[in-house]
Design a protein around this motif. Structure first.
Motif, PDB file in Angstrom:
ATOM      1  N   VAL A 281      23.845  17.126   7.692  1.00 57.83           N
ATOM      2  CA  VAL A 281      23.237  17.315   9.019  1.00 57.83           C
ATOM      3  C   VAL A 281      24.150  16.695  10.079  1.00 57.83           C
ATOM      4  O   VAL A 281      24.557  15.541   9.967  1.00 57.83           O
ATOM      5  N   MET A 282      24.491  17.517  11.073  1.00 57.09           N
ATOM      6  CA  MET A 282      25.286  17.075  12.216  1.00 57.09           C
ATOM      7  C   MET A 282      24.318  16.980  13.389  1.00 57.09           C
ATOM      8  O   MET A 282      23.506  17.890  13.581  1.00 57.09           O
ATOM      9  N   ALA A 283      24.376  15.907  14.147  1.00 56.22           N
ATOM     10  CA  ALA A 283      23.410  15.754  15.234  1.00 56.22           C
ATOM     11  C   ALA A 283      24.008  14.958  16.373  1.00 56.22           C
ATOM     12  O   ALA A 283      24.917  14.145  16.180  1.00 56.22           O
ATOM     13  N   GLY A 284      23.468  15.200  17.566  1.00 51.00           N
ATOM     14  CA  GLY A 284      23.935  14.484  18.752  1.00 51.00           C
ATOM     15  C   GLY A 284      23.597  15.293  19.978  1.00 51.00           C
ATOM     16  O   GLY A 284      23.025  16.382  19.881  1.00 51.00           O
ATOM     17  N   PRO A 285      23.974  14.781  21.134  1.00 55.47           N
ATOM     18  CA  PRO A 285      23.597  15.463  22.375  1.00 55.47           C
ATOM     19  C   PRO A 285      24.387  16.743  22.604  1.00 55.47           C
ATOM     20  O   PRO A 285      25.461  16.930  22.028  1.00 55.47           O
TER      21      PRO A 285
ATOM     22  N   ALA B  82      24.260   8.165  18.730  1.00 53.25           N
ATOM     23  CA  ALA B  82      24.983   8.147  17.447  1.00 53.25           C
ATOM     24  C   ALA B  82      24.316   7.172  16.473  1.00 53.25           C
ATOM     25  O   ALA B  82      24.113   7.492  15.295  1.00 53.25           O
ATOM     26  N   LYS B  83      23.942   5.985  16.973  1.00 52.48           N
ATOM     27  CA  LYS B  83      23.299   4.992  16.101  1.00 52.48           C
ATOM     28  C   LYS B  83      21.965   5.518  15.588  1.00 52.48           C
ATOM     29  O   LYS B  83      21.631   5.356  14.414  1.00 52.48           O
TER      30      LYS B  83
ATOM     31  N   LEU C 170      28.459  13.308  13.900  1.00 53.81           N
ATOM     32  CA  LEU C 170      27.978  13.268  15.286  1.00 53.81           C
ATOM     33  C   LEU C 170      28.474  14.503  16.016  1.00 53.81           C
ATOM     34  O   LEU C 170      29.630  14.908  15.831  1.00 53.81           O
ATOM     35  N   ARG C 171      27.629  15.116  16.845  1.00 55.43           N
ATOM     36  CA  ARG C 171      28.099  16.227  17.680  1.00 55.43           C
ATOM     37  C   ARG C 171      27.998  15.809  19.146  1.00 55.43           C
ATOM     38  O   ARG C 171      27.226  14.915  19.492  1.00 55.43           O
ATOM     39  N   GLY C 172      28.775  16.454  20.004  1.00 52.81           N
ATOM     40  CA  GLY C 172      28.706  16.174  21.432  1.00 52.81           C
ATOM     41  C   GLY C 172      29.793  16.958  22.132  1.00 52.81           C
ATOM     42  O   GLY C 172      30.932  16.996  21.673  1.00 52.81           O
ATOM     43  N   GLY C 173      29.443  17.593  23.251  1.00 49.24           N
ATOM     44  CA  GLY C 173      30.413  18.413  23.973  1.00 49.24           C
ATOM     45  C   GLY C 173      31.115  17.615  25.059  1.00 49.24           C
ATOM     46  O   GLY C 173      30.475  16.892  25.825  1.00 49.24           O
ATOM     47  N   ALA C 174      32.434  17.737  25.107  1.00 51.42           N
ATOM     48  CA  ALA C 174      33.222  17.124  26.181  1.00 51.42           C
ATOM     49  C   ALA C 174      33.736  18.224  27.124  1.00 51.42           C
ATOM     50  O   ALA C 174      33.886  18.022  28.326  1.00 51.42           O
ATOM     51  N   PHE C 175      34.007  19.381  26.559  1.00 49.78           N
ATOM     52  CA  PHE C 175      34.367  20.571  27.337  1.00 49.78           C
ATOM     53  C   PHE C 175      33.216  21.544  27.138  1.00 49.78           C
ATOM     54  O   PHE C 175      32.995  22.029  26.023  1.00 49.78           O
TER      55      PHE C 175
ATOM     56  N   LEU D 120      33.389   9.718  22.467  1.00 47.37           N
ATOM     57  CA  LEU D 120      33.042  10.141  21.101  1.00 47.37           C
ATOM     58  C   LEU D 120      33.802   9.279  20.083  1.00 47.37           C
ATOM     59  O   LEU D 120      33.241   8.867  19.060  1.00 47.37           O
ATOM     60  N   ALA D 121      35.072   9.005  20.384  1.00 44.29           N
ATOM     61  CA  ALA D 121      35.879   8.176  19.479  1.00 44.29           C
ATOM     62  C   ALA D 121      35.305   6.760  19.412  1.00 44.29           C
ATOM     63  O   ALA D 121      35.293   6.134  18.341  1.00 44.29           O
ATOM     64  N   LEU D 122      34.798   6.284  20.536  1.00 46.63           N
ATOM     65  CA  LEU D 122      34.179   4.954  20.570  1.00 46.63           C
ATOM     66  C   LEU D 122      32.891   4.949  19.718  1.00 46.63           C
ATOM     67  O   LEU D 122      32.652   4.021  18.941  1.00 46.63           O
ATOM     68  N   ALA D 123      32.106   6.010  19.853  1.00 41.32           N
ATOM     69  CA  ALA D 123      30.869   6.104  19.058  1.00 41.32           C
ATOM     70  C   ALA D 123      31.205   6.169  17.566  1.00 41.32           C
ATOM     71  O   ALA D 123      30.492   5.609  16.731  1.00 41.32           O
ATOM     72  N   ARG D 124      32.319   6.828  17.232  1.00 41.97           N
ATOM     73  CA  ARG D 124      32.753   6.886  15.822  1.00 41.97           C
ATOM     74  C   ARG D 124      33.119   5.489  15.334  1.00 41.97           C
ATOM     75  O   ARG D 124      32.763   5.093  14.216  1.00 41.97           O
TER      76      ARG D 124
END
Ligand code: PEP
Ligand code: MN
Length: 339
Positions: A99-103, A116-117, A127-132, A152-156
């Motif tokens: 399962v991949m999840a995130g905003p 992410a937590k 974790l998923r999340g759009g930057a573009f 995203l890298a910080l959340a990783r």
């Protein structure tokens, strides 16, 4: 054509066949199975009979035409399912249901790290999340771009979760690839062939979303574009198609799961968020997807969906996501996977 090597053939014979394929002007794609190696030779369709001569080479068992228009993606070249490694621990297409999840979009450090937590605590593996962001209106939030990739890298770093994020433009492929674990190609770019060729040169997993107006065959041909450039690490993602129905944002094509399982060895995950457009429908559609044999899910989750910059209406709160993860297990297990 598929060149089927004899069981446990010497590497020397394999190398000779590869050399010969190249000398005939075709690209060899090596597919190592449990017992035998097969080599897909792809290239000019018109002259493929020339490859028939390989049948007389040492170590070659048979040379057979690939009947489907999707060659490297076809089940014919690989009867067992492919497993795509996101990192050492996360493998899509293996026994574990991923399962991949995130905003929808990365908005701030607090938003992405806290989300992410939360998703990690509930059992998400990516974790998923759009930057573009591909937005219908040029006046809508377009994403934080490189700043979003850094967050995203910080959340990783904070959670250990690998992440998936979208690239929209061939010019930004290297930038996005520098940060991300999995490159996402969005629904709107599924037939952007120059972008597909560009990411086909990477050595990174690709999450390829089906377009809202793409047939399953066209979807597989898009995967073929990526694979024919050398990158075989493709995860397919169904995210709903356009139909006459307006009660949901799109119509989730659940039947694509068994159809794709027949046609291709590539893993398939489902995005019920963009498929339905309403958070209320994500739970039942996730269960249906797991029961139908999907390899995983991609779900939008936000610490405060009501404040989300994009797609709030289809986004789960962490508590709802947690409940879904608990309720999902029997459906995953019924289909022979583990959560
Ligand atoms: C997304 O997943 O962020 C997204 C924009 O989805 P899609 O390309 O399926 O619309
Ligand atoms: Mn979204």
């Amino acid at each position: 054509m598929i060149i089927v090597m004899e069981a446990n053939t010497d590497q020397k014979h394999i190398d000779e066949v590869i050399k010969k394929i190249k000398s005939l002007g075709y690209s060899p794609h090596i597919i190592k199975g449990i017992e035998r190696t097969i080599i897909g030779a792809v290239g000019d369709e018109r002259e493929k009979t020339r490859l028939q001569s390989l049948e007389s080479m040492s170590g070659v068992e048979s040379v057979v035409p690939i009947l489907k228009p999707h060659k490297l993606a076809s089940r014919q070249v690989r009867t067992e399912g492919s497993t795509i490694s996101v990192n050492k621990n996360v493998k899509v297409g293996a026994k574990e249901f991923i399962v991949m999840a995130g905003p929808c979009s990365v908005e701030s450090e607090k938003q992405i790290v806290e989300t992410a937590k939360a998703v990690k605590a509930s059992g998400a593996k990516v974790l998923r999340g759009g930057a573009f962001k591909p937005r219908t209106s040029p006046y809508s939030f377009q994403g934080l771009e490189e700043e979003g990739l850094k967050l995203l890298a910080l959340a990783r770093e904070e959670t250990g979760l690998p992440f998936v994020t979208e690239v929209m433009n061939p010019r930004e492929v290297d930038l996005v690839a520098k940060y991300t674990d999995v490159i996402q190609i969005g629904a709107r770019n599924v037939q952007n062939f120059s972008l597909l060729k560009e990411i086909g040169r990477l050595k990174k997993p690709i999450l390829l979303k089906r377009g809202m107006m793409t047939t399953i065959q066209e979807f597989l041909m898009s995967a073929e574009y990526v694979m024919s450039e050398g990158n075989h690490q493709v995860i397919l993602c169904e995210r709903g198609i356009r139909t006459f129905e307006t009660a949901t944002r799109n119509t989730l094509d659940i039947s694509c799961i068994p159809v794709l399982k027949n046609e291709t060895h590539l893993p398939i995950i489902i995005d019920p968020s963009h498929a339905t457009g309403h958070w209320q429908f994500i739970n039942p559609m996730s269960k249906a997807s797991a029961a139908a044999g999907a390899d995983g899910l991609m779900i939008e989750v936000h610490i405060k969906p009501e404040e989300s910059f994009s797609d709030g209406a289809q986004t789960l709160k962490p508590s709802k996501f947690d409940r879904l993860m608990k309720e999902l297990r029997p459906f995953v297990e019924a289909a022979g996977k583990a959560l």
